[in-house]
Design an enzyme around this catalytic site. Structure first.
Site, PDB file in Angstrom:
ATOM      1  CG  HIS A  38     -19.255   2.363   5.886  1.00 25.33           C
ATOM      2  ND1 HIS A  38     -18.357   3.134   5.189  1.00 25.33           N
ATOM      3  CD2 HIS A  38     -18.525   1.457   6.583  1.00 25.33           C
ATOM      4  CE1 HIS A  38     -17.124   2.711   5.430  1.00 25.33           C
ATOM      5  NE2 HIS A  38     -17.203   1.703   6.283  1.00 25.33           N
ATOM      6  NE  ARG A  49      -3.637  -2.424   2.364  1.00 26.84           N
ATOM      7  CZ  ARG A  49      -4.728  -2.605   3.099  1.00 26.84           C
ATOM      8  NH1 ARG A  49      -5.146  -1.644   3.891  1.00 26.84           N
ATOM      9  NH2 ARG A  49      -5.396  -3.742   3.035  1.00 26.84           N
ATOM     10  CE  LYS A  77     -15.772   4.711   7.431  1.00 23.67           C
ATOM     11  NZ  LYS A  77     -14.952   4.685   8.657  1.00 23.67           N
ATOM     12  CB  SER A  88     -19.751 -12.385  14.336  1.00 26.95           C
ATOM     13  OG  SER A  88     -19.116 -11.422  13.534  1.00 26.95           O
ATOM     14  CB  THR A 106      -8.414   6.206  25.143  1.00 30.33           C
ATOM     15  OG1 THR A 106      -8.086   4.833  24.957  1.00 30.33           O
ATOM     16  CG2 THR A 106      -8.076   6.954  23.869  1.00 30.33           C
ATOM     17  CB  THR A 107      -5.959  11.258  25.561  1.00 30.75           C
ATOM     18  OG1 THR A 107      -4.836  10.953  26.384  1.00 30.75           O
ATOM     19  CG2 THR A 107      -6.175  12.767  25.545  1.00 30.75           C
TER      20      THR A 107
END
Length: 403
Positions: A216, A21, A247, A136, A276-277
């Site tokens: 999405h 990539r 998104k 799932s 987490t901040t």
């Protein structure tokens, strides 16, 4: 051990397969979407972006930028730490209220990304619910898979978008086990939608919690734009909705929305939230402004759907192999990694059109594709130029158009 040699060997394998990539060095400039400036060895040039997940161009909307500027001046750059220490800002509280209202739920909780939201919520719930089994969908996103895997709960896969296969799987599970049915509303590579109502009805009939990834879809579907669950009239059937601010909302961050007890449980036990901040206040302010705009402007969604439908028609008429899609996602099948990369390179270098190749492991081998995401701001001239460039590039790499 020759560590660098090991790393280089595996990178060279990716390059040989055509799966390495490379990132185009692009500079988004406010007010010029969907164009951007590409920086390379030859200098700068304008390109048209055809693969952005900023589906509506809200990342450059004047109301969003104004809200961010105001919050930046009032609160400064960072949040000051994790939410549990000193990082809960009033802008976070306001955004969570807006999100819970948008999804018709009692509460919402912010995360630093949609990936972290999925990973944290699923891993926390599945690990702590007694004897939990997670059901799932076979095409669920990597963030959902990682969250389930990290929980160490039992996982059972059901066929993609298949309520009857889900029913079979649930019927075979112990009646006294906790259960989570996890699936998405719009699958971003193929562009198909889930039958949310039937999946939820079956899940609840077997005592399962329903977990819906609307990443999405938020901003894009429904009268108020909260997603496919709203569009299908089944939002009340979903126990937990996970979404993103990165998104269609045009910012960054993720969130969950559900009952007060469920959200508080994840807030209190989820390590991906606790340690987490917090998001910068300016980001939360911009996201709030974006959501409020999207809730009251359905015309932007109508234009978006029209643009996607128009591009699909133009591509089909031109003989280009568009995969069936019932959403705004427009996948064009290539079927081979090296050819997919070659097409992407030609489009960028010779036509100034930016479309990233989508290869394995994002999609199965043999289904490599160009994933186009037309926005309300891609006009007819831009679409005509894209279709012509794709036709010419198709011939140059030795592919044949569909008769």
């Amino acid at each position: 051990m020759d560590y660098n040699g090991f790393f280089k060997q595996h990178i060279n394998s990716l390059k040989a397969e055509g799966r390495y990539r490379t990132f185009a060095d692009l500079e988004r400039r406010a007010g010029q979407f969907p164009t951007a400036v590409q920086h390379d060895a030859s200098g700068e040039r304008d390109v048209v972006v055809w693969c952005s997940n900023d589906y509506l161009g809200m990342g450059q909307h004047p109301e969003v930028l104004a809200a961010m500027h105001q919050a930046l001046e009032r609160c400064g750059a960072g949040a000051g730490g994790t939410r549990n220490i000193s990082g809960t800002n009033h802008y976070h509280v306001v955004l969570e209220r807006e999100l819970s209202s948008w999804h018709e739920k009692e509460a919402a909780l912010l995360f630093t990304s949609g990936y972290v939201a999925n990973w944290t919520a699923l891993s926390t719930l599945a690990a702590r619910l007694p004897n939990c089994i997670v059901f799932s969908d076979s095409l669920n996103h990597a963030s959902m898979i990682e969250g389930i895997r990290h929980s160490r709960a039992e996982k059972r896969i059901f066929k993609h978008n298949d309520p009857e296969d889900l029913k079979r799987a649930l019927a075979a599970a112990p009646a006294d086990s906790a259960k989570i049915v996890a699936f998405e509303s719009v699958y971003s590579m193929d562009g198909d939608k889930a039958p949310i109502g039937p999946l939820c009805d079956i899940a609840h009939a077997y005592g399962a919690l329903t977990y819906l990834d609307e990443v999405h879809a938020v901003g894009l579907y429904g009268i108020a734009g909260s997603g496919v669950a709203e569009e299908q009239g089944v939002i009340s059937k979903v126990d937990l909705i996970q979404g993103t601010l990165g998104k269609a909302v045009g910012c960054i961050g993720g969130y969950i929305a559900g009952s007060s007890a469920l959200v508080d449980f994840v807030r209190s036990y989820g390590s991906g939230f606790i340690f987490t901040t917090a998001l910068p206040p300016a980001i939360a302010a911009g996201a709030t402004a974006s959501v409020r705009f999207l809730r009251t402007h359905p015309e932007i969604r109508a234009r978006h759907q029209e643009r996607a439908a128009t591009l699909k028609t133009l591509l089909n008429d031109a003989g280009l192999p568009v995969l069936p899609s019932e959403s705004h996602i427009v996948p064009v099948l290539v079927g081979e990694a090296k050819l997919c990369k070659a097409l992407s390179d030609i489009l960028l270098q010779d036509y100034r059109l930016y479309v990233q190749p989508i290869n394995y492991p994002t999609v199965p081998r043999g289904t490599e594709r160009l994933r186009l995401t037309p926005s309300p701001l891609h006009d007819d001239a831009a679409m005509a130029a894209l279709v012509e460039a794709l036709q010419e590039s198709w011939h140059r790499v030795g592919l044949e158009l569909v008769a």
